[in-house]
Scaffold this motif. Structure first.
Motif, PDB file in Angstrom:
ATOM      1  N   GLY A  72      11.508  -1.815   9.436  1.00 48.91           N
ATOM      2  CA  GLY A  72      10.736  -1.664   8.200  1.00 48.91           C
ATOM      3  C   GLY A  72      10.306  -2.973   7.585  1.00 48.91           C
ATOM      4  O   GLY A  72       9.650  -2.978   6.554  1.00 48.91           O
ATOM      5  N   GLY A  73      10.687  -4.102   8.206  1.00 51.76           N
ATOM      6  CA  GLY A  73      10.199  -5.404   7.731  1.00 51.76           C
ATOM      7  C   GLY A  73       9.039  -5.852   8.602  1.00 51.76           C
ATOM      8  O   GLY A  73       8.437  -5.051   9.300  1.00 51.76           O
TER       9      GLY A  73
ATOM     10  N   TYR B 179       5.305  -7.599   9.463  1.00 50.08           N
ATOM     11  CA  TYR B 179       3.915  -7.804   9.016  1.00 50.08           C
ATOM     12  C   TYR B 179       3.747  -7.726   7.492  1.00 50.08           C
ATOM     13  O   TYR B 179       4.015  -6.692   6.881  1.00 50.08           O
ATOM     14  CB  TYR B 179       3.076  -6.732   9.678  1.00 50.08           C
ATOM     15  CG  TYR B 179       1.602  -6.715   9.373  1.00 50.08           C
ATOM     16  CD1 TYR B 179       0.718  -7.436  10.155  1.00 50.08           C
ATOM     17  CD2 TYR B 179       1.099  -5.943   8.337  1.00 50.08           C
ATOM     18  CE1 TYR B 179      -0.637  -7.400   9.889  1.00 50.08           C
ATOM     19  CE2 TYR B 179      -0.256  -5.894   8.074  1.00 50.08           C
ATOM     20  CZ  TYR B 179      -1.117  -6.619   8.849  1.00 50.08           C
ATOM     21  OH  TYR B 179      -2.468  -6.573   8.582  1.00 50.08           O
TER      22      TYR B 179
ATOM     23  N   ASN C 173       1.053  -9.462   4.463  1.00 47.53           N
ATOM     24  CA  ASN C 173      -0.033 -10.365   4.065  1.00 47.53           C
ATOM     25  C   ASN C 173      -0.266 -10.237   2.571  1.00 47.53           C
ATOM     26  O   ASN C 173      -0.834  -9.241   2.121  1.00 47.53           O
ATOM     27  CB  ASN C 173      -1.329 -10.016   4.811  1.00 47.53           C
ATOM     28  CG  ASN C 173      -1.281 -10.445   6.253  1.00 47.53           C
ATOM     29  OD1 ASN C 173      -0.935 -11.583   6.557  1.00 47.53           O
ATOM     30  ND2 ASN C 173      -1.585  -9.528   7.144  1.00 47.53           N
TER      31      ASN C 173
ATOM     32  N   TYR D 288      -4.766  -1.474  -6.250  1.00 46.51           N
ATOM     33  CA  TYR D 288      -4.675  -1.652  -4.804  1.00 46.51           C
ATOM     34  C   TYR D 288      -3.835  -2.888  -4.472  1.00 46.51           C
ATOM     35  O   TYR D 288      -2.966  -2.867  -3.606  1.00 46.51           O
ATOM     36  CB  TYR D 288      -6.082  -1.792  -4.228  1.00 46.51           C
ATOM     37  CG  TYR D 288      -6.118  -2.063  -2.759  1.00 46.51           C
ATOM     38  CD1 TYR D 288      -6.079  -1.021  -1.840  1.00 46.51           C
ATOM     39  CD2 TYR D 288      -6.178  -3.369  -2.276  1.00 46.51           C
ATOM     40  CE1 TYR D 288      -6.097  -1.274  -0.484  1.00 46.51           C
ATOM     41  CE2 TYR D 288      -6.195  -3.630  -0.926  1.00 46.51           C
ATOM     42  CZ  TYR D 288      -6.158  -2.577  -0.032  1.00 46.51           C
ATOM     43  OH  TYR D 288      -6.168  -2.837   1.307  1.00 46.51           O
TER      44      TYR D 288
ATOM     45  N   ASP E 108      -0.060  -2.696  -5.711  1.00 44.39           N
ATOM     46  CA  ASP E 108       0.811  -1.836  -4.902  1.00 44.39           C
ATOM     47  C   ASP E 108       1.334  -2.527  -3.644  1.00 44.39           C
ATOM     48  O   ASP E 108       2.206  -1.988  -2.953  1.00 44.39           O
ATOM     49  CB  ASP E 108       0.088  -0.540  -4.529  1.00 44.39           C
ATOM     50  CG  ASP E 108       0.096   0.440  -5.687  1.00 44.39           C
ATOM     51  OD1 ASP E 108       0.751   0.153  -6.708  1.00 44.39           O
ATOM     52  OD2 ASP E 108      -0.556   1.494  -5.589  1.00 44.39           O
TER      53      ASP E 108
ATOM     54  N   PHE F 183       5.033  -2.733  -3.529  1.00 46.94           N
ATOM     55  CA  PHE F 183       5.831  -1.628  -2.977  1.00 46.94           C
ATOM     56  C   PHE F 183       5.697  -1.554  -1.461  1.00 46.94           C
ATOM     57  O   PHE F 183       6.655  -1.237  -0.767  1.00 46.94           O
ATOM     58  CB  PHE F 183       5.426  -0.302  -3.627  1.00 46.94           C
ATOM     59  CG  PHE F 183       5.734  -0.282  -5.100  1.00 46.94           C
ATOM     60  CD1 PHE F 183       7.048  -0.248  -5.530  1.00 46.94           C
ATOM     61  CD2 PHE F 183       4.725  -0.350  -6.034  1.00 46.94           C
ATOM     62  CE1 PHE F 183       7.349  -0.271  -6.885  1.00 46.94           C
ATOM     63  CE2 PHE F 183       5.014  -0.373  -7.389  1.00 46.94           C
ATOM     64  CZ  PHE F 183       6.321  -0.332  -7.818  1.00 46.94           C
ATOM     65  N   ARG F 184       4.491  -1.854  -0.951  1.00 47.62           N
ATOM     66  CA  ARG F 184       4.324  -1.805   0.507  1.00 47.62           C
ATOM     67  C   ARG F 184       5.180  -2.868   1.192  1.00 47.62           C
ATOM     68  O   ARG F 184       5.661  -2.672   2.307  1.00 47.62           O
ATOM     69  CB  ARG F 184       2.851  -2.004   0.861  1.00 47.62           C
ATOM     70  CG  ARG F 184       2.055  -0.712   0.757  1.00 47.62           C
ATOM     71  CD  ARG F 184       0.578  -0.946   0.645  1.00 47.62           C
ATOM     72  NE  ARG F 184       0.025  -1.731   1.742  1.00 47.62           N
ATOM     73  CZ  ARG F 184      -1.206  -2.252   1.721  1.00 47.62           C
ATOM     74  NH1 ARG F 184      -1.992  -2.055   0.677  1.00 47.62           N
ATOM     75  NH2 ARG F 184      -1.664  -2.940   2.737  1.00 47.62           N
ATOM     76  N   TYR F 185       5.317  -4.020   0.539  1.00 46.34           N
ATOM     77  CA  TYR F 185       6.058  -5.131   1.158  1.00 46.34           C
ATOM     78  C   TYR F 185       7.395  -5.380   0.475  1.00 46.34           C
ATOM     79  O   TYR F 185       8.001  -6.445   0.647  1.00 46.34           O
ATOM     80  CB  TYR F 185       5.211  -6.410   1.103  1.00 46.34           C
ATOM     81  CG  TYR F 185       3.911  -6.309   1.859  1.00 46.34           C
ATOM     82  CD1 TYR F 185       3.832  -5.639   3.068  1.00 46.34           C
ATOM     83  CD2 TYR F 185       2.757  -6.899   1.370  1.00 46.34           C
ATOM     84  CE1 TYR F 185       2.646  -5.550   3.765  1.00 46.34           C
ATOM     85  CE2 TYR F 185       1.557  -6.822   2.060  1.00 46.34           C
ATOM     86  CZ  TYR F 185       1.505  -6.148   3.261  1.00 46.34           C
ATOM     87  OH  TYR F 185       0.323  -6.069   3.949  1.00 46.34           O
ATOM     88  N   ASN F 186       7.852  -4.409  -0.286  1.00 49.51           N
ATOM     89  CA  ASN F 186       9.060  -4.608  -1.084  1.00 49.51           C
ATOM     90  C   ASN F 186      10.232  -5.074  -0.235  1.00 49.51           C
ATOM     91  O   ASN F 186      10.985  -5.974  -0.621  1.00 49.51           O
ATOM     92  CB  ASN F 186       9.395  -3.291  -1.809  1.00 49.51           C
ATOM     93  CG  ASN F 186      10.530  -3.446  -2.783  1.00 49.51           C
ATOM     94  OD1 ASN F 186      11.685  -3.458  -2.401  1.00 49.51           O
ATOM     95  ND2 ASN F 186      10.203  -3.597  -4.064  1.00 49.51           N
ATOM     96  N   GLN F 187      10.392  -4.459   0.952  1.00 45.83           N
ATOM     97  CA  GLN F 187      11.537  -4.803   1.784  1.00 45.83           C
ATOM     98  C   GLN F 187      11.443  -6.233   2.297  1.00 45.83           C
ATOM     99  O   GLN F 187      12.450  -6.941   2.378  1.00 45.83           O
ATOM    100  CB  GLN F 187      11.658  -3.823   2.955  1.00 45.83           C
ATOM    101  CG  GLN F 187      12.989  -3.880   3.649  1.00 45.83           C
ATOM    102  CD  GLN F 187      14.142  -3.675   2.673  1.00 45.83           C
ATOM    103  OE1 GLN F 187      14.160  -2.706   1.928  1.00 45.83           O
ATOM    104  NE2 GLN F 187      15.096  -4.606   2.656  1.00 45.83           N
ATOM    105  N   THR F 188      10.244  -6.662   2.631  1.00 42.17           N
ATOM    106  CA  THR F 188      10.079  -8.042   3.095  1.00 42.17           C
ATOM    107  C   THR F 188      10.391  -9.022   1.969  1.00 42.17           C
ATOM    108  O   THR F 188      11.047 -10.054   2.193  1.00 42.17           O
ATOM    109  CB  THR F 188       8.639  -8.245   3.613  1.00 42.17           C
ATOM    110  OG1 THR F 188       8.451  -7.412   4.758  1.00 42.17           O
ATOM    111  CG2 THR F 188       8.379  -9.690   3.993  1.00 42.17           C
TER     112      THR F 188
END
Lengths: 378, 148
Positions: free
Chosen positions: B30-31, B33, B35, B120, B123, B126-131
């Motif tokens: 889940g980590g 990619y 940008n 956009y 957000d 949240f899409r990259y929260n884990q990274t």
């Protein structure tokens, strides 16, 4: 001593049926006379653009990078009704497949190619990545609540799969970025279905009660086009699910739940991003689309309000947030109310960003109580 | 002997980048990619982290105007940032009360915000929260000296 070089074998001998005499016409079985196949290779001249050399960047060779030259031309209407890949030379006389979504405004989102890459590269596997061993015994009331919520989320994921796959095959091949991204979205949903079911069955509990499903039905029975389905699937249900994941991660009981909700949140954020980007595109390119979306949402509010009136999900969440039945009434419900306020606020912000008019005063009671005061909403 | 990097500073972020960019475990599950340009507002101090592909490519000190250009920025008081980084140092990673998601939910206006208000781009948090969480968790392996 050098080995004697064998003479190169002749090319494959092929005889076409039309050239073959009928068996027995020449007194033979018709198979011994074969003409040598003469390949023409004239298909090698069939390319609309040759000499393309796309280079990988820091994140590798991405789908969006391939939109070079004519291969990046994405028309507003896709005339071709076959499965001709975009940029390829069409074969004449191909029977139509019957795609119903052939307008770019009906599905497009500029971010689709990037989201596809993101989904592929950020994938995770519930079977092996989730630290299942960190799940320990929970109080019975809490385990019941977790299992009930997982039952609800499994249902949501199943609707995601069915909704996306139900529309995907109707989308023209020319918009392959969207079709490919949606393939990852349905796979994400399958993953969510898998991991919530696993969580329900891994700790001595089981699945609970099916949800009332009004929003599920609205999503699945959208007939006005994919854009309409996107309104219910992502702008309404998707944002709600995202909010649930945020709070469930915050109140996770162990690393396994924390992992699941955190990763599912990232997946869902990707789906919602596609939904928002598509709706933005549709609003920009289709006359009256804003008003159409507003009416669809007003209809959807009714179904969502009826779902919220059912106490099952609310009570289960309150038990999780309150640490048990005892804490559910006060602390648990306080957190649930925060969750709902967050959802309504985020949803309204998205609608505002899309320039879609909303009137919280007309929300059904189950939603209206969480709407921001009029001054804040404006 | 490892020299402590002062928090907050570009030197500290570079030390974290070095750990983060060289640990493959942050790429899977889940980590990976990512940008985006993320602003980090620590009291009055501002930094911009640029994530490209699989790595955090740059960390630079910036001013308030730079926050106009980032996709989102994380805004907390210096004391709250110190508490988060200290928690990560003490536990090896953020505990449940100090994850970026928790800190976002526990704040009236959230942790992640933007000047542009573009949903956009916001957000991406949240899409990259884990990274982003992995990035800050990597600071557990950096010797940190907190500014007094």
């Amino acid at each position: 001593m050098a080995k004697k070089v064998k003479e190169a074998p002749a090319g494959p001998k092929v005889v076409h049926d039309a050239q073959r005499p009928p068996a027995g016409a020449d007194g033979t079985d018709g198979t011994h006379e074969k003409r040598q196949y003469e390949p023409k290779y004239n298909w090698m001249n069939k390319s609309r653009q040759w000499g393309v050399r796309v280079r990988p960047g820091k994140a590798g060779l991405k789908l969006g990078d391939l939109n070079a030259g004519i291969y990046g031309e994405v028309p507003m209407h896709w005339q071709d009704q076959s499965r001709n890949p975009r940029g390829a030379v069409a074969r004449r006389g191909m029977p139509p497949v019957g795609y119903t979504i052939r307008d770019k405004a009906g599905l497009w989102a500029d971010c689709a190619a990037d989201l596809y890459e993101e989904a592929i590269q950020r994938r995770w596997a519930p079977a092996t990545d989730v630290p299942w061993e960190t799940i320990d015994n929970l109080p019975s009331d809490v385990e019941h609540a977790v299992c009930q919520v997982c039952t609800e989320l499994t249902g949501y994921a199943n609707v995601d799969i069915e909704a996306v796959t139900g529309w995907q095959h109707q989308m023209s091949y020319g918009y392959h970025e969207v079709k490919q991204f949606l393939a990852t979205a349905s796979f994400d949903a399958a993953r969510h279905h898998e991991c919530f079911r696993k969580r329900a069955l891994v700790n001595g509990g089981g699945l609970g009660l099916e949800s009332p499903c009004q929003v599920n039905r609205m999503i699945l029975e959208s007939r006005g086009g994919w854009t309409e389905a996107v309104v219910y699937l992502y702008l309404m249900r998707g944002v709600f699910t995202m909010t649930l994941y945020k709070y469930l991660e915050r109140y996770a009981h162990n690393d396994a739940e924390r992992f699941i909700y955190g990763r599912a949140l990232a997946d869902k954020a990707r789906h919602v991003t596609y939904g928002l980007d598509h709706l933005k595109f549709a609003v920009a390119h289709v006359e009256d689309q804003r008003q159409v979306l507003a009416i669809l949402l007003a209809i959807g509010d009714g179904g969502f309000g009826r779902d919220l009136a059912d106490p099952v999900l609310r009570e289960a969440l309150a038990i999780i947030f309150g640490g048990g039945i005892k804490g559910a009434r006060r602390q648990g419900m306080d957190v649930y109310n925060d969750l709902m306020r967050d959802y309504v606020k985020t949803h309204l912000e998205y609608c505002s960003w899309l320039d879609v008019p909303r009137n919280p005063a007309a929300f059904p009671p189950a939603l209206k109580e969480f709407a921001p005061p009029p001054a804040a909403a404006s | 002997m490892e020299v402590a990097a002062p928090f907050p500073s570009v030197r500290w972020f570079d030390a974290v980048r070095d750990v983060f960019n060289n640990d493959d475990s942050y790429r899977g599950a889940g980590g990976g990619y990512c940008n985006c340009a993320a602003g980090i507002k620590i009291g009055d101090a501002i930094f911009v982290l640029t994530f490209e592909g699989q790595e955090c490519a740059r960390a630079v000190a910036a001013d308030d105007a730079a926050l106009d250009d980032v996709d989102f920025y994380l805004d907390m008081s210096a004391a709250d940032w110190h508490e988060m980084v200290a928690n990560i140092r003490d536990n090896g990673h953020a505990d449940l009360h100090h994850t970026l998601n928790t800190l976002d939910l526990d704040r009236e206006d959230g942790l992640a915000t933007s000047h542009h208000g573009d949903q956009y781009r916001e957000d991406l948090f949240f899409r990259y929260n884990q990274t982003l969480q992995f990035f800050f968790d990597a600071s557990a392996r950096v010797k940190t000296e907190f500014a007094r």
